[in-house]
Design an enzyme around this catalytic site. Structure first.
Site, PDB file in Angstrom:
ATOM      1  N   ALA A 100     -88.425   9.230  39.175  1.00 27.90           N
ATOM      2  CA  ALA A 100     -87.656   9.339  37.927  1.00 27.90           C
ATOM      3  C   ALA A 100     -87.061  10.735  37.786  1.00 27.90           C
ATOM      4  O   ALA A 100     -85.904  10.896  37.377  1.00 27.90           O
ATOM      5  CB  ALA A 100     -88.559   9.034  36.738  1.00 27.90           C
ATOM      6  N   LEU A 196     -65.880  24.617  21.363  1.00 25.08           N
ATOM      7  CA  LEU A 196     -65.271  23.653  20.442  1.00 25.08           C
ATOM      8  C   LEU A 196     -65.338  24.117  18.976  1.00 25.08           C
ATOM      9  O   LEU A 196     -64.837  23.426  18.086  1.00 25.08           O
ATOM     10  CB  LEU A 196     -65.937  22.275  20.564  1.00 25.08           C
ATOM     11  CG  LEU A 196     -65.288  21.318  21.581  1.00 25.08           C
ATOM     12  CD1 LEU A 196     -65.499  21.799  23.007  1.00 25.08           C
ATOM     13  CD2 LEU A 196     -65.829  19.910  21.433  1.00 25.08           C
ATOM     14  N   GLU A 221     -90.367  14.002  31.233  1.00 22.86           N
ATOM     15  CA  GLU A 221     -90.520  14.036  32.696  1.00 22.86           C
ATOM     16  C   GLU A 221     -90.964  15.420  33.183  1.00 22.86           C
ATOM     17  O   GLU A 221     -90.461  15.945  34.170  1.00 22.86           O
ATOM     18  CB  GLU A 221     -89.216  13.618  33.390  1.00 22.86           C
ATOM     19  CG  GLU A 221     -88.819  12.184  33.140  1.00 22.86           C
ATOM     20  CD  GLU A 221     -89.786  11.174  33.740  1.00 22.86           C
ATOM     21  OE1 GLU A 221     -90.628  11.567  34.569  1.00 22.86           O
ATOM     22  OE2 GLU A 221     -89.700   9.994  33.359  1.00 22.86           O
ATOM     23  N   GLY A 222     -91.939  15.973  32.479  1.00 21.88           N
ATOM     24  CA  GLY A 222     -92.442  17.308  32.821  1.00 21.88           C
ATOM     25  C   GLY A 222     -91.628  18.349  32.077  1.00 21.88           C
ATOM     26  O   GLY A 222     -90.411  18.446  32.293  1.00 21.88           O
ATOM     27  N   PHE A 241    -102.983  26.645  34.928  1.00 24.36           N
ATOM     28  CA  PHE A 241    -103.186  25.654  33.865  1.00 24.36           C
ATOM     29  C   PHE A 241    -104.123  24.572  34.378  1.00 24.36           C
ATOM     30  O   PHE A 241    -104.295  24.423  35.591  1.00 24.36           O
ATOM     31  CB  PHE A 241    -101.851  25.036  33.430  1.00 24.36           C
ATOM     32  CG  PHE A 241    -101.162  24.228  34.498  1.00 24.36           C
ATOM     33  CD1 PHE A 241    -100.596  24.848  35.604  1.00 24.36           C
ATOM     34  CD2 PHE A 241    -101.086  22.844  34.419  1.00 24.36           C
ATOM     35  CE1 PHE A 241     -99.965  24.111  36.602  1.00 24.36           C
ATOM     36  CE2 PHE A 241    -100.445  22.099  35.410  1.00 24.36           C
ATOM     37  CZ  PHE A 241     -99.891  22.737  36.502  1.00 24.36           C
TER      38      PHE A 241
HETATM   39  C1  LIG Z   1     -87.019  10.692  23.931  1.00 24.76           C
HETATM   40  C2  LIG Z   1     -88.320  10.783  24.677  1.00 24.76           C
HETATM   41  C3  LIG Z   1     -88.712   9.738  25.505  1.00 24.76           C
HETATM   42  C4  LIG Z   1     -89.940   9.790  26.196  1.00 24.76           C
HETATM   43  N1  LIG Z   1     -90.300   8.727  26.997  1.00 24.76           N
HETATM   44  C5  LIG Z   1     -91.529   8.742  27.609  1.00 24.76           C
HETATM   45  C6  LIG Z   1     -91.987   7.614  28.373  1.00 24.76           C
HETATM   46  O1  LIG Z   1     -91.282   6.607  28.522  1.00 24.76           O
HETATM   47  N2  LIG Z   1     -93.218   7.659  28.935  1.00 24.76           N
HETATM   48  C7  LIG Z   1     -94.037   8.757  28.785  1.00 24.76           C
HETATM   49  O2  LIG Z   1     -95.152   8.750  29.325  1.00 24.76           O
HETATM   50  N3  LIG Z   1     -93.635   9.826  28.051  1.00 24.76           N
HETATM   51  C8  LIG Z   1     -92.405   9.850  27.459  1.00 24.76           C
HETATM   52  N4  LIG Z   1     -92.014  10.933  26.701  1.00 24.76           N
HETATM   53  C9  LIG Z   1     -93.005  11.995  26.441  1.00 24.76           C
HETATM   54  C10 LIG Z   1     -92.757  13.294  27.174  1.00 24.76           C
HETATM   55  O3  LIG Z   1     -93.004  13.130  28.557  1.00 24.76           O
HETATM   56  C11 LIG Z   1     -93.681  14.357  26.514  1.00 24.76           C
HETATM   57  O4  LIG Z   1     -93.159  14.616  25.223  1.00 24.76           O
HETATM   58  C12 LIG Z   1     -93.753  15.631  27.330  1.00 24.76           C
HETATM   59  O5  LIG Z   1     -94.526  15.434  28.485  1.00 24.76           O
HETATM   60  C13 LIG Z   1     -94.379  16.781  26.543  1.00 24.76           C
HETATM   61  O6  LIG Z   1     -95.580  16.392  25.973  1.00 24.76           O
HETATM   62  P1  LIG Z   1     -95.844  16.694  24.429  1.00 24.76           P
HETATM   63  O7  LIG Z   1     -94.695  16.219  23.636  1.00 24.76           O
HETATM   64  O8  LIG Z   1     -97.208  16.178  24.136  1.00 24.76           O
HETATM   65  O9  LIG Z   1     -95.835  18.292  24.315  1.00 24.76           O
HETATM   66  P2  LIG Z   1     -97.057  19.273  24.569  1.00 24.76           P
HETATM   67  O10 LIG Z   1     -97.745  18.949  25.860  1.00 24.76           O
HETATM   68  O11 LIG Z   1     -97.874  19.367  23.326  1.00 24.76           O
HETATM   69  O12 LIG Z   1     -96.252  20.638  24.792  1.00 24.76           O
HETATM   70  C14 LIG Z   1     -95.662  21.371  23.698  1.00 24.76           C
HETATM   71  C15 LIG Z   1     -95.110  22.670  24.300  1.00 24.76           C
HETATM   72  O13 LIG Z   1     -96.182  23.432  24.888  1.00 24.76           O
HETATM   73  C16 LIG Z   1     -95.886  23.699  26.241  1.00 24.76           C
HETATM   74  N5  LIG Z   1     -97.127  23.701  27.010  1.00 24.76           N
HETATM   75  C17 LIG Z   1     -98.059  22.717  27.123  1.00 24.76           C
HETATM   76  N6  LIG Z   1     -99.044  23.089  27.946  1.00 24.76           N
HETATM   77  C18 LIG Z   1     -98.745  24.364  28.356  1.00 24.76           C
HETATM   78  C19 LIG Z   1     -99.366  25.296  29.216  1.00 24.76           C
HETATM   79  N7  LIG Z   1    -100.502  25.024  29.849  1.00 24.76           N
HETATM   80  N8  LIG Z   1     -98.751  26.487  29.400  1.00 24.76           N
HETATM   81  C20 LIG Z   1     -97.572  26.772  28.808  1.00 24.76           C
HETATM   82  N9  LIG Z   1     -96.936  25.943  27.988  1.00 24.76           N
HETATM   83  C21 LIG Z   1     -97.503  24.740  27.770  1.00 24.76           C
HETATM   84  C22 LIG Z   1     -94.955  22.569  26.678  1.00 24.76           C
HETATM   85  O14 LIG Z   1     -94.215  22.930  27.838  1.00 24.76           O
HETATM   86  C23 LIG Z   1     -94.102  22.414  25.440  1.00 24.76           C
HETATM   87  O15 LIG Z   1     -93.111  23.421  25.415  1.00 24.76           O
HETATM   88  C24 LIG Z   1     -90.775  10.922  26.036  1.00 24.76           C
HETATM   89  C25 LIG Z   1     -90.366  11.981  25.206  1.00 24.76           C
HETATM   90  C26 LIG Z   1     -89.152  11.923  24.544  1.00 24.76           C
HETATM   91  C27 LIG Z   1     -88.738  13.078  23.668  1.00 24.76           C
END
Ligand SMILES: Cc1cc2nc3c(=O)[nH]c(=O)nc-3n(C[C@H](O)[C@H](O)[C@H](O)COP(=O)(O)OP(=O)(O)OC[C@H]3O[C@@H](n4cnc5c(N)ncnc54)[C@H](O)[C@@H]3O)c2cc1C
Length: 242
Positions: A100, A196, A221-222, A241
């Site tokens: 993906a 724009l 996706e990460g 991490f």
């Molecule tokens: C429109 C949309 C569609 C999605 N579709 C899917 C799907 O189909 N399937 C699925 O499984 N997921 C899906 N996701 C979820 C997406 O993969 C997660 O939102 C993403 O992995 C981040 O996880 P979180 O939102 O829990 O953020 P968190 O993990 O809470 O992170 C919040 C912030 O902290 C940072 N952070 C976290 N850990 C650390 C660290 N150790 N060191 C430094 N910084 C850190 C992150 O980079 C981020 O900036 C979707 C998200 C969106 C917005």
């Protein structure tokens, strides 16, 4: 990962929840990764299975045309035959993600190209102080920088695609391409939006839509941060991490 699947006789009982799942509430079948006594395994869970509920996540200002859902599993019983064979451990879901993420590296380039083209057309048409804004050096610099980054991103994805064809790519190159292309596309969208002017925030033009969608691409996706940490670990040999 907090969702668990407990083996009871010839069945598995799933408990937990998943947030932000694309198309989760319209899918007839969901692939659910859960922790078991044998490590992480994937399960097929059919819509309508008792204890399996979904709800749509509302109020999004990004990826508005796609449905995003929360999935809940409360004592959901599935037969052992619903467990994906051979997909054992974290490697299995991560392999799906590599596929993906490679696609997403191209998708981000496409969004960046659409923003660049909209900004270029606009800059040639919009007159300020008697000249098109494309005639000003600051605007030209913005457009050149966009083209430069788009070309680099295209080459990165093209090289990654060829490596994948040859079976030579790994998650490292995928992280590099996803991280770079999502991040640069977002910067390009913001720069295009500035060209724009006020029209940049209007849905009459494609830029703000791409920009808002790219905010999701930057995170899903990460996240950009996690791909950075993956690459940091590869370079230094030190994991920062858990
Ligand atoms: C429109 C949309 C569609 C999605 N579709 C899917 C799907 O189909 N399937 C699925 O499984 N997921 C899906 N996701 C979820 C997406 O993969 C997660 O939102 C993403 O992995 C981040 O996880 P979180 O939102 O829990 O953020 P968190 O993990 O809470 O992170 C919040 C912030 O902290 C940072 N952070 C976290 N850990 C650390 C660290 N150790 N060191 C430094 N910084 C850190 C992150 O980079 C981020 O900036 C979707 C998200 C969106 C917005």
């Amino acid at each position: 990962m907090k969702t668990r699947a407990e083996k009871v006789g010839d069945e598995y009982v799933i408990n937990g929840s998943k947030m932000w799942i694309t198309n989760g509430s319209v899918a007839d079948v969901s692939v659910v990764w859960a922790k078991t006594e044998e490590g992480i395994r994937g399960f097929l869970v059919e819509k309508g299975t008792e204890g399996f509920t979904t709800s749509e996540i509302k109020k999004k200002l990004s990826m508005r045309s796609s449905i995003t859902s929360e999935l809940s599993f409360d004592e959901v019983v599935v037969p052992r035959s619903n467990m994906l064979p051979k997909a054992e451990g974290l490697r299995a879901p991560l392999m799906c993600l590599d596929e993906a993420r490679y696609g997403i590296s191209w998708g981000a380039v496409g969004a960046a190209m659409a923003c660049y083209e909209a900004a270029l057309d606009y800059a040639k048409e919009r007159i300020q102080f008697g000249r098109p804004i494309a005639a000003y050096q600051l605007t030209q610099r913005k457009l050149v920088k966009m083209l430069n980054e788009i070309t680099k991103a295209q080459l990165l994805s093209l090289r990654l695609g060829r490596m994948r064809d040859e079976g030579k790519s790994s998650y490292r190159e995928v992280s590099l391409a996803k991280m770079n292309n999502a991040s640069e596309a977002l910067k390009i969208a913001r720069e295009a939006r500035s060209i724009l002017g006020a029209n940049g925030i209007s849905l009459e033009y494609p830029v703000i839509r791409h920009m808002n969608n790219l905010e999701s691409v930057y995170t899903y996706e990460g996240t950009n941060e996690i791909h950075t940490l993956i690459l940091g670990q590869e370079i230094t040999g030190i994991k920062s991490f858990e």
